[in-house]
Motif scaffolding. Structure first.
Motif, PDB file in Angstrom:
ATOM      1  N   GLN A  30       0.832  -1.206   0.000  1.00  0.00           N
ATOM      2  CA  GLN A  30       0.000   0.000   0.000  1.00  0.00           C
ATOM      3  C   GLN A  30       0.868   1.257   0.000  1.00  0.00           C
ATOM      4  O   GLN A  30       0.533   2.253  -0.653  1.00  0.00           O
ATOM      5  CB  GLN A  30      -0.924  -0.008   1.217  1.00  0.00           C
ATOM      6  N   ILE A  31       1.978   1.220   0.712  1.00  0.00           N
ATOM      7  CA  ILE A  31       2.904   2.351   0.692  1.00  0.00           C
ATOM      8  C   ILE A  31       3.463   2.534  -0.715  1.00  0.00           C
ATOM      9  O   ILE A  31       3.582   3.668  -1.215  1.00  0.00           O
ATOM     10  CB  ILE A  31       4.033   2.146   1.718  1.00  0.00           C
ATOM     11  N   MET A  32       3.805   1.451  -1.398  1.00  0.00           N
ATOM     12  CA  MET A  32       4.278   1.541  -2.779  1.00  0.00           C
ATOM     13  C   MET A  32       3.215   2.181  -3.673  1.00  0.00           C
ATOM     14  O   MET A  32       3.522   3.055  -4.501  1.00  0.00           O
ATOM     15  CB  MET A  32       4.637   0.152  -3.312  1.00  0.00           C
ATOM     16  N   ILE A  33       1.963   1.746  -3.505  1.00  0.00           N
ATOM     17  CA  ILE A  33       0.870   2.306  -4.316  1.00  0.00           C
ATOM     18  C   ILE A  33       0.726   3.799  -4.058  1.00  0.00           C
ATOM     19  O   ILE A  33       0.548   4.601  -4.994  1.00  0.00           O
ATOM     20  CB  ILE A  33      -0.445   1.555  -4.023  1.00  0.00           C
ATOM     21  N   GLU A  34       0.814   4.201  -2.800  1.00  0.00           N
ATOM     22  CA  GLU A  34       0.715   5.629  -2.453  1.00  0.00           C
ATOM     23  C   GLU A  34       1.865   6.435  -3.031  1.00  0.00           C
ATOM     24  O   GLU A  34       1.722   7.644  -3.272  1.00  0.00           O
ATOM     25  CB  GLU A  34       0.667   5.774  -0.930  1.00  0.00           C
TER      26      GLU A  34
END
Length: 334
Positions: free
Chosen positions: A198-202
């Motif tokens: 999710q951090i990568m997506i953000e």
């Protein structure tokens, strides 16, 4: 490309079998779970296989090194079970470039042939399920995964994430795992990979979902037996000559097993040096060295070197167990 397989879980849902062997070495359809997982990568150009092991991890290493001729292997020990992201972080010195991550109880039929040509930062392999509330699901917008939701409370999103991922830049993933651990983003003291993704997506990562037709789980007795049925149907039967017995396919019976005056099958896996006499067995997994006499078994898991005598319907007994049921004559005489 490298393949990373976290294998350190305790496998508590498969006890008593995981008291004496790690879950990846539990047998299904004639082979340990980890063997079926490795077989999924045959034909791929894999540079290195990285295993994160834990309790009884030396057994996993011994099996892999004796049964597979892999190009390169590395092993890391996860002494504290701090979650999936922590397991990947332990292997950071061996990571770089594209990787596949697959969980230790995931057997799937997935298209991995075109990974190097994918126009995205990675692939999350998914399968549509009837009830998504038991799984992590991928929320997709515009063809890309925008959010991962763990055990949703609603039914509209049914794309379950199966535990198989392709990541083009593992260095970027490691940066986000480091950020996750700095920010203490965890659930029940474990760092979940979904939060790192999710951090990568953000940060702008583009992950595409890819649906698989087959996804089998090996984490519980009932799902292990279901996977056993599927693999036996897929791979076909193997069995030696037997003495006065009937074999109902599909089955997998090791060459050194001895079957006399019994009915075996369908959907039975029998390992080396098993002895079965005067018994009826279906939908079961019998591990090496077990001995079964005058029994009726179904939907059962029998551990290595276990002994069972007498009639029963369903058993889940671990290694070296001894079970003896009284005969009708013995009961009457009491």
């Amino acid at each position: 490309m490298k393949v990373v397989i976290p294998l350190a879980g305790l496998g508590t849902r498969l006890r008593p079998h995981t008291h004496t062997r790690p879950k990846p070495l539990v047998t299904v359809a004639g082979k340990p779970i980890v063997g079926h997982i490795l077989d999924q990568f045959k034909g791929l150009d894999v540079e290195e296989y990285i295993f994160i092991v834990g309790h009884l991890g030396e057994q996993i290493r011994d099996y892999i090194e004796s049964q597979y001729n892999l190009p390169k292997t590395s092993y890391f020990v996860q002494k504290e079970l701090k979650g999936q992201s922590h397991a990947i972080w332990l292997a950071r010195e061996r990571l770089g470039g594209p990787i596949i991550i697959i969980y230790s109880d995931t057997i799937a039929e997935a298209d991995l042939s075109d990974l190097d040509s994918v126009d995205a930062d990675g692939i999350f392999f998914v399968k549509e399920v009837e009830d998504p509330r038991r799984f992590g699901v991928a929320q997709v917008e515009g063809g890309y995964v925008k959010r991962l939701i763990e055990k949703p409370t609603t039914m509209e999103n049914k794309l379950a994430v199966i535990g198989l991922y392709y990541i083009k830049d593992s260095g970027w993933l490691l940066e986000c795992i480091e950020e996750q651990m700095k920010r203490e983003i965890k659930l029940k003291d474990e760092y979940y990979l979904a939060d790192a993704f999710q951090i990568m997506i953000e940060r702008g990562a583009r992950f595409i979902p890819r649906t698989v037709e087959v996804w089998k789980d090996c984490g519980k007795p009932e799902t292990l037996l279901d996977t056993n049925r599927y693999l036996l149907e897929k791979n076909g039967s193997q069995f030696p000559e037997t003495e006065g017995s009937i074999i109902i396919t599909p089955v997998h019976i090791a060459p050194t097993a001895r079957i006399t005056r019994s009915i075996i099958g369908p959907y039975v896996s029998i390992a080396d040096n098993v002895v079965i006499e005067e018994s009826i067995i279906r939908d079961s997994i019998i591990n090496e060295g077990a001995r079964i006499e005058r029994a009726v078994l179904a939907f059962s898991l029998i551990g290595s070197n276990a002994t069972f005598q007498g009639t029963c319907q369903q058993l889940n007994v671990g290694d070296s167990s001894q079970v003896r049921m009284k005969t009708e004559e013995e009961i009457v005489s009491l």
